[in-house]
Scaffold this active site. Structure first.
Site, PDB file in Angstrom:
ATOM      1  N   ASP A  16       0.680  -1.303  -0.058  1.00  0.00           N
ATOM      2  CA  ASP A  16      -0.030   0.012   0.189  1.00  0.00           C
ATOM      3  C   ASP A  16       0.695   1.283  -0.232  1.00  0.00           C
ATOM      4  O   ASP A  16       0.690   2.201  -0.857  1.00  0.00           O
ATOM      5  CB  ASP A  16      -0.799   0.040   1.292  1.00  0.00           C
ATOM      6  CG  ASP A  16      -2.091  -0.827   1.064  1.00  0.00           C
ATOM      7  OD1 ASP A  16      -2.022  -1.840   0.016  1.00  0.00           O
ATOM      8  OD2 ASP A  16      -2.755  -1.137   1.994  1.00  0.00           O
ATOM      9  N   ARG A  98       0.966   6.484  17.012  1.00  0.00           N
ATOM     10  CA  ARG A  98       0.766   7.362  15.822  1.00  0.00           C
ATOM     11  C   ARG A  98       1.373   8.724  16.117  1.00  0.00           C
ATOM     12  O   ARG A  98       2.092   9.398  15.433  1.00  0.00           O
ATOM     13  CB  ARG A  98      -0.618   7.650  15.690  1.00  0.00           C
ATOM     14  CG  ARG A  98      -1.166   6.118  15.196  1.00  0.00           C
ATOM     15  CD  ARG A  98      -0.448   5.632  14.285  1.00  0.00           C
ATOM     16  NE  ARG A  98      -1.240   4.307  13.582  1.00  0.00           N
ATOM     17  CZ  ARG A  98      -0.463   3.290  13.120  1.00  0.00           C
ATOM     18  NH1 ARG A  98       1.001   3.282  13.563  1.00  0.00           N
ATOM     19  NH2 ARG A  98      -1.004   2.299  12.590  1.00  0.00           N
ATOM     20  N   ASP A 127      -6.632   6.132  12.440  1.00  0.00           N
ATOM     21  CA  ASP A 127      -5.299   6.584  12.128  1.00  0.00           C
ATOM     22  C   ASP A 127      -5.237   8.019  11.528  1.00  0.00           C
ATOM     23  O   ASP A 127      -4.265   8.751  11.783  1.00  0.00           O
ATOM     24  CB  ASP A 127      -4.475   5.369  11.477  1.00  0.00           C
ATOM     25  CG  ASP A 127      -4.174   4.405  12.552  1.00  0.00           C
ATOM     26  OD1 ASP A 127      -4.410   4.719  13.744  1.00  0.00           O
ATOM     27  OD2 ASP A 127      -3.504   3.305  12.148  1.00  0.00           O
ATOM     28  N   SER A 181      -5.341  -7.555   8.111  1.00  0.00           N
ATOM     29  CA  SER A 181      -4.646  -6.613   8.312  1.00  0.00           C
ATOM     30  C   SER A 181      -3.943  -6.414   9.697  1.00  0.00           C
ATOM     31  O   SER A 181      -4.419  -6.742  10.677  1.00  0.00           O
ATOM     32  CB  SER A 181      -5.252  -5.197   7.800  1.00  0.00           C
ATOM     33  OG  SER A 181      -4.386  -4.095   8.020  1.00  0.00           O
TER      34      SER A 181
END
Length: 407
Positions: A16, A98, A127, A181
């Site tokens: 990705d 994050r 996110d 994922s």
């Protein structure tokens, strides 16, 4: 809006973000700088460098930073001082990573003179919010490019076609539907999507990657002693360790005993419910031990107030407000509460459970003389309790009298 000239991309080296890298080059004709954070995800990071070079990124524009110590010291440990749990269960393993990634993205952008940063988070998840709120809090003038909200590559088929068109290598298992994922760092692994999307179906065994099956874990319990100083763990079984080394060791212990599994349907900040499977072996042990040492070193007023603040604190982290003034205000209160949270806790690890069995500290508030069932030698006058009860009962008596009077 004019096209950016130079973009710093949060780059994992996976399919990705490799597609995003090429898309940025094609769509904007801009120079791309890649940033890959080593947060203890357990993957070899050299392939990310090699793939970036293959996609035309100059070596001086490839940043791979080992942030493990900073991650645990400045983000995980402050969060654990609060015993933070989102919706009472989730240890915030993805959420807390994050802001650090965003912090470094913004720093690199300033170092290389980039006018934008970019991430690979989708438009459905949390996110994107976490990355962007953190970036804007640190640099209000930064531009954030979120390809998943902009491009027309709306399906896995279109992504693969784009990859083939631009000669981006595709792992064989990516040609079919990925089973789920995964996001990982030193604190946890998070698995979402595909086989996990139906919350009515039990997660397959192969989803779990960081913990052994609790049912087949050792039949003999293992004891571990964790020492704290001012709320932070500093040693295991008497051996002083750095923050990252200590969490790594707790992960190893937790894995063997199947500790830290969580199957959760949570409320995302963007409004939808999401099912995730989390594994936080070391963090689960650390939380149990921290609460254990607080039991004898934190007074009831401080402890109860701190527990009442925790849900709001956890929600701020989950929603991406790490760099907000309200989180910092709460952190100051939490850190003040930890001044005497120093001592050692013994935790028993056994078949998926971590349980405090002993704790001791020079800062302990526990007084055996006051609570003993034997002769307390005058440490406590039990007759004092009568007045205490009568004063606390006064308003209840008045309420009861009114109720009787009013019939």
């Amino acid at each position: 809006m004019s096209a950016p000239k130079k973009v710093v991309l949060a780059y994992s080296g996976g399919l990705d973000t490799s597609i995003i890298l090429k898309w940025l080059q094609v769509e904007y004709g801009c120079e791309v700088v890649t940033f890959t954070a080593d947060l203890g995800q357990g993957e070899e990071l050299d392939p990310a460098r090699q793939k970036a070079e293959m996609l035309g990124i100059r070596p001086e524009n490839i940043f791979i930073d080992d942030l493990r110590e900073e991650f645990v010291r400045d983000f995980v440990f402050p969060m654990f001082r609060a015993n933070a749990l989102y919706e009472g269960l989730y240890l915030l393993g993805t959420s807390i990573a994050r802001p650090l990634i965003s912090k470094r993205l913004v720093e690199i952008a300033e170092e290389v003179g980039a006018d934008a940063v970019s991430h690979g988070a989708t438009g459905k998840g949390n996110d994107q919010v976490r990355f962007e709120l953190s970036a804007y809090a640190l640099n209000p003038g930064i531009r954030v490019i979120a390809p998943w909200r902009e491009w027309s590559l709306s399906s896995r088929t279109k992504l693969l076609e784009f990859a083939e068109e631009h000669q981006i290598p595709i792992a064989k298992d990516k040609r079919g539907e990925a089973p789920f994922s995964v996001d990982a760092n030193l604190l946890h692994t998070s698995s979402e999507g595909k086989v996990l999307e139906n919350p009515g179906e039990e997660a397959p065994d192969y989803v779990y990657q960081r913990t052994d099956d609790p049912e087949t874990a050792p039949d003999t319990p293992q004891m571990v002693e964790i020492t704290f100083e001012k709320g932070d763990a500093v040693a295991i079984d008497g051996e002083a360790m750095s923050p990252a080394a200590l969490l790594t060791r707790l992960n190893e212990l937790g894995k063997v005993h199947g500790i830290g599994r969580l199957d959760l349907v949570e409320n995302r900040f963007v409004g939808m419910k999401s099912r995730g499977v989390y594994e936080t072996p070391g963090g689960t042990i650390l939380l149990e031990a921290h609460r254990g040492i607080e039991q004898i070193t934190l007074d009831s007023g401080s402890g109860h107030l701190k527990d009442s603040l925790m849900p709001r604190y956890a929600e701020l982290i989950y929603n991406g407000f790490w760099f907000s003034p309200e989180r910092e205000m709460l952190q100051a209160a939490i850190d003040k509460s930890q001044e005497h949270v120093t001592g050692t806790v013994r935790v028993k690890l056994y078949k998926g459970l971590a349980r405090t069995v002993a704790r001791w500290s020079e800062h302990s508030l526990y007084s055996e003389a006051h609570v003993t069932f034997e002769d307390d030698l005058g440490a406590y006058d039990q007759s004092d309790a009568q007045g205490f009860i009568q004063l606390n009962a006064l308003r209840l008596k008045l309420l009861a009298a009114r109720k009787r009077r009013m019939g």
